[in-house]
Scaffold this motif. Structure first.
Motif, PDB file in Angstrom:
ATOM      1  N   ALA A  20       0.807  -1.145  -0.005  1.00 28.88           N
ATOM      2  CA  ALA A  20      -0.120   0.055   0.177  1.00 28.88           C
ATOM      3  C   ALA A  20       0.624   1.179   0.050  1.00 28.88           C
ATOM      4  N   THR A  21       0.721   2.175  -0.961  1.00 31.80           N
ATOM      5  CA  THR A  21       1.612   3.233  -1.193  1.00 31.80           C
ATOM      6  C   THR A  21       0.492   4.481  -1.184  1.00 31.80           C
ATOM      7  N   ASP A  23       0.396   6.220  -3.761  1.00 39.47           N
ATOM      8  CA  ASP A  23      -0.059   6.431  -5.096  1.00 39.47           C
ATOM      9  C   ASP A  23      -0.756   5.174  -5.486  1.00 39.47           C
ATOM     10  N   GLY A  24      -1.365   4.302  -4.389  1.00 38.79           N
ATOM     11  CA  GLY A  24      -2.136   3.177  -4.603  1.00 38.79           C
ATOM     12  C   GLY A  24      -1.644   1.824  -4.223  1.00 38.79           C
ATOM     13  N   GLU A  25      -2.169   0.903  -4.840  1.00 37.29           N
ATOM     14  CA  GLU A  25      -1.509  -0.593  -4.435  1.00 37.29           C
ATOM     15  C   GLU A  25      -0.310  -0.650  -5.476  1.00 37.29           C
ATOM     16  N   VAL A  26       0.852  -1.319  -5.189  1.00 37.84           N
ATOM     17  CA  VAL A  26       1.820  -1.652  -5.967  1.00 37.84           C
ATOM     18  C   VAL A  26       1.829  -3.281  -5.798  1.00 37.84           C
ATOM     19  N   ARG A  27       1.683  -4.029  -6.950  1.00 37.38           N
ATOM     20  CA  ARG A  27       1.704  -5.365  -6.992  1.00 37.38           C
ATOM     21  C   ARG A  27       3.197  -5.740  -7.066  1.00 37.38           C
ATOM     22  N   ALA A  28       3.805  -6.397  -6.101  1.00 42.57           N
ATOM     23  CA  ALA A  28       5.434  -6.966  -6.437  1.00 42.57           C
ATOM     24  C   ALA A  28       5.508  -8.200  -6.962  1.00 42.57           C
ATOM     25  N   VAL A  29       4.516  -8.992  -6.499  1.00 44.01           N
ATOM     26  CA  VAL A  29       4.751 -10.599  -6.877  1.00 44.01           C
ATOM     27  C   VAL A  29       3.318 -10.793  -7.278  1.00 44.01           C
ATOM     28  N   LYS A  30       3.173 -11.426  -8.348  1.00 40.29           N
ATOM     29  CA  LYS A  30       1.921 -11.729  -9.122  1.00 40.29           C
ATOM     30  C   LYS A  30       1.679 -13.334  -9.445  1.00 40.29           C
ATOM     31  N   ASN A  31       1.012 -13.928  -8.512  1.00 38.94           N
ATOM     32  CA  ASN A  31       0.469 -15.155  -8.841  1.00 38.94           C
ATOM     33  C   ASN A  31       1.657 -16.468  -9.264  1.00 38.94           C
ATOM     34  N   VAL A  32       2.661 -16.282  -8.534  1.00 39.02           N
ATOM     35  CA  VAL A  32       3.848 -17.160  -8.725  1.00 39.02           C
ATOM     36  C   VAL A  32       3.662 -18.707  -7.997  1.00 39.02           C
ATOM     37  N   ASP A  33       4.298 -19.613  -8.729  1.00 43.58           N
ATOM     38  CA  ASP A  33       4.402 -21.086  -7.997  1.00 43.58           C
ATOM     39  C   ASP A  33       6.055 -21.211  -7.960  1.00 43.58           C
ATOM     40  N   LEU A  63       7.774  -9.241   5.509  1.00 43.47           N
ATOM     41  CA  LEU A  63       7.326  -8.062   4.738  1.00 43.47           C
ATOM     42  C   LEU A  63       7.336  -6.857   5.468  1.00 43.47           C
ATOM     43  N   ALA A  64       7.700  -5.745   4.749  1.00 42.90           N
ATOM     44  CA  ALA A  64       7.241  -4.504   5.318  1.00 42.90           C
ATOM     45  C   ALA A  64       5.940  -4.235   5.867  1.00 42.90           C
ATOM     46  N   SER A  65       5.637  -3.229   6.720  1.00 44.68           N
ATOM     47  CA  SER A  65       4.639  -3.195   7.695  1.00 44.68           C
ATOM     48  C   SER A  65       3.403  -2.795   6.381  1.00 44.68           C
ATOM     49  N   ASN A  66       3.684  -2.043   5.313  1.00 42.43           N
ATOM     50  CA  ASN A  66       2.587  -2.043   4.259  1.00 42.43           C
ATOM     51  C   ASN A  66       2.573  -3.145   3.275  1.00 42.43           C
ATOM     52  N   GLY A  67       3.229  -3.993   3.457  1.00 43.98           N
ATOM     53  CA  GLY A  67       3.268  -5.361   2.385  1.00 43.98           C
ATOM     54  C   GLY A  67       1.898  -6.309   2.900  1.00 43.98           C
ATOM     55  N   ARG A  68       1.489  -6.853   2.132  1.00 43.31           N
ATOM     56  CA  ARG A  68       0.427  -8.111   2.166  1.00 43.31           C
ATOM     57  C   ARG A  68       0.753  -9.290   1.183  1.00 43.31           C
ATOM     58  N   ALA A  69       0.703 -10.342   1.835  1.00 46.54           N
ATOM     59  CA  ALA A  69       0.891 -11.517   0.961  1.00 46.54           C
ATOM     60  C   ALA A  69      -0.485 -12.501   1.121  1.00 46.54           C
ATOM     61  N   THR A  70      -0.823 -12.906  -0.088  1.00 50.08           N
ATOM     62  CA  THR A  70      -1.886 -13.934  -0.178  1.00 50.08           C
ATOM     63  C   THR A  70      -1.566 -15.054  -1.260  1.00 50.08           C
ATOM     64  N   GLY A  71      -2.289 -16.069  -1.274  1.00 58.09           N
ATOM     65  CA  GLY A  71      -1.931 -17.224  -1.817  1.00 58.09           C
ATOM     66  C   GLY A  71      -1.349 -18.171  -0.781  1.00 58.09           C
ATOM     67  N   SER A  72      -0.705 -19.252  -1.068  1.00 57.86           N
ATOM     68  CA  SER A  72      -0.230 -20.399  -0.537  1.00 57.86           C
ATOM     69  C   SER A  72       1.186 -20.554  -0.354  1.00 57.86           C
TER      70      SER A  72
END
Length: 544
Positions: A20-21, A23-33, A63-72
């Protein structure tokens, strides 16, 4: 560990990381396996900002405090994403451990290394005190090859070399015999010989302890023999994966092909034999006084540069190579009269050995310096247009603001940057762009000599290649002379027509580039070249 190599001990599916920045949400990792199997080495490669480090930080809960991870991210059937801090602490530091690029920022400067290595043993190993942990700490120091461990256990981090500090970090990571070791650019900041030692150590420890290694890097030269499998990341996504040899021999994705072709190439032709000498040093010495005083006793005199002679011709590039502490940068600064020195220094035929500040001022525009870390040398409070033209205020004070702006536009175009960006600030640019800005700041003054002090070592390989090409183009366009200081021998070979090899303040060997690389005479030079040419021989040498 008695497990089948086809088993999976870490399985990552659909991992996303966002921040969360303002300037809005920045996606750093996108649906990786990702998958990691027992005892194997998996490399995650890609340029800065590709998401490779953030992927591993996510599963470690770092992750930094403004970071969020989803997935498995499942480790031996335990889901790590969303796991409570208390439960996660039982996994990280014991079953999954991590070492980072710069150990000095990871080690506490206020505590001895013995105490720091004992912390994971006390926290995870059930020991009650540092005294109880001491035998295991000594064992770990021996395991990672720290000399004289009985004495070094009571050393502070600043008392160790860069390679020794990285060994301490490895010892901490291995304290509780982990299943998985995540190594995040663990050798990037190290000299090529120390790099080879650390990689050999990791391969040997992996073979001995049976752990898996996840190796995060942008250096494909290391990956080829160190890794079993490779994941290539770009802009947060995995664009290609496969067995190492297959991926190197038949890459499918255009980005992978680009990375593999990013090694600096080409050879610098020497200047004409009758080219004039621009910068010359004779028997240059630089001595530093360390310590001393009323209670400290006699000061220690350290001779960082010991009676070195050098002659740089117009249009020539002299590469100065050697390990950290060899005196390379000190020599460069002494020749520019930025450090006090003994001996004779001549610029353009004029003796400047004893020239004072006022005498040197008009010569400064002709003798420029570009640093390793452009971010540290660019003012965060000034626009890049102001940064680039700052020297003009000193050396061409009669120029109008409009003329300075015109010169900034010309300089930015020359280094391949859009002049429209000149009202932005340094933090808004990538590492490679910032280095272009630093080069523009130097060339706007139309210098004759530029000292380049590790200008590419902090950059991705593909960006290194771009900067090398840029420097060669600028040299040809302006007939510049370079002193190119580096421990990256691939870059030095592509840039230089003459090489000086330094060790402990002295020149151990010098000569034309091809001669030094293809037929080095001195044992030290041979060691440097062997480490650079085949930095990954450790894989075959590691015990099975």
């Amino acid at each position: 560990m008695g497990e089948n190599k086809t088993d999976t001990i870490l399985s990552i599916r659909g991992l996303n990381v966002s921040f969360a920045t303002h300037d809005g949400e920045v996606r750093a990792v996108k649906n990786v396996d990702f998958d990691v199997r027992p005892g194997e080495t998996v490399a995650i490669v890609g340029e800065s900002g590709s998401g490779k480090s953030q992927s591993m930080m996510a599963l470690m809960g770092l992750l930094a405090s403004n970071g969020r991870a989803t997935g498995s991210a499942r480790y031996r059937d335990q889901e790590l994403i969303g796991m409570s801090e208390r439960r996660l602490n039982k996994v990280r530091g014991e079953k999954i451990t991590m070492i980072f690029q710069e150990p000095m920022t990871s080690l506490d400067p206020l505590y001895k290394i013995g105490r720091q290595i004992s912390e994971p043993l006390i926290h995870h190993g059930g020991l009650l005190s540092a005294a109880q942990a001491r035998p295991r700490v000594l064992e770990l120091l021996r395991l990672v090859g720290i000399p004289d461990p009985e004495r070094r256990i009571d050393s502070y981090p600043h008392e160790l070399s860069g390679g020794q500090r990285q060994r301490v970090m490895i010892a901490m990571a291995l304290a509780n015999n982990p299943d998985i070791l995540i190594a995040d650019e663990p050798t990037t900041a190290l000299d090529v010989t120390v790099q080879a030692q650390i990689l050999a150590l990791l391969a040997e420890l992996q073979s001995r302890l049976g752990m898996a290694i996840v190796f995060i890097t942008h250096d494909l030269g290391i990956v080829r023999r160190f890794a079993d499998r490779v994941y290539v990341m770009r802009s947060g996504e995995v664009v290609e994966e496969g067995a190492t040899e297959a991926l190197f021999s038949t890459p499918k994705h255009a980005y992978t092909k680009m990375l593999l072709e990013a090694e600096p190439t080409g050879r610098k032709a020497p200047p004409p034999a009758n080219a004039p000498i621009l910068l010359e040093g004779r028997n240059v010495e630089v001595t530093f006084t360390i310590g001393g005083g009323f209670l400290a006793g006699e000061p220690l005199m350290l001779r960082a540069v010991n009676r070195i002679s050098i002659a740089l011709k117009k249009g020539q590039t002299i590469g100065i190579v050697g390990e950290s502490g060899s005196g390379k940068s000190t020599l460069g600064r002494a020749l520019l009269r930025l450090l006090p020195s003994d001996g004779a220094i001549r610029f353009g035929g004029r003796d400047i050995s004893t020239a004072g500040r006022e005498e040197m001022r008009p010569l400064r525009r002709e003798m420029q310096l570009v640093f390793q870390d452009p971010f540290g040398s660019l003012s965060p409070r000034m626009t890049i247009g102001q940064v680039i033209t700052e020297g003009l205020l000193v050396h061409e004070p009669s120029l109008s603001g409009k003329d300075r702006d015109r010169r900034a536009i010309e300089a930015l175009r020359e280094v391949g940057l859009d002049p429209a960006m000149r009202n932005r600030y340094a933090h808004e640019f990538s590492g490679g762009q910032r280095q272009r800005i630093a080069i523009a700041r130097a060339i706007i003054l139309k210098p004759k000599v530029v000292v380049l002090d590790e200008p590419t070592s902090a950059l991705d390989r593909s960006v290194q290649k771009q900067i090398v090409d840029l420097l060669r183009d600028l040299q040809q366009a302006h007939d510049l002379s370079y002193l190119f200081i580096s421990h990256d021998l691939a870059v030095v070979r592509a840039m230089s027509d003459y090489i000086i090899v330094m060790k402990q303040g002295q020149i151990v060997e010098e000569g034309p580039t091809a001669e030094i690389f293809d037929d080095p005479r001195e044992e030290y030079t041979q060691t440097l070249m062997a480490a650079a040419i085949d930095v990954t021989k450790f894989r075959a040498a590691a015990p099975s």
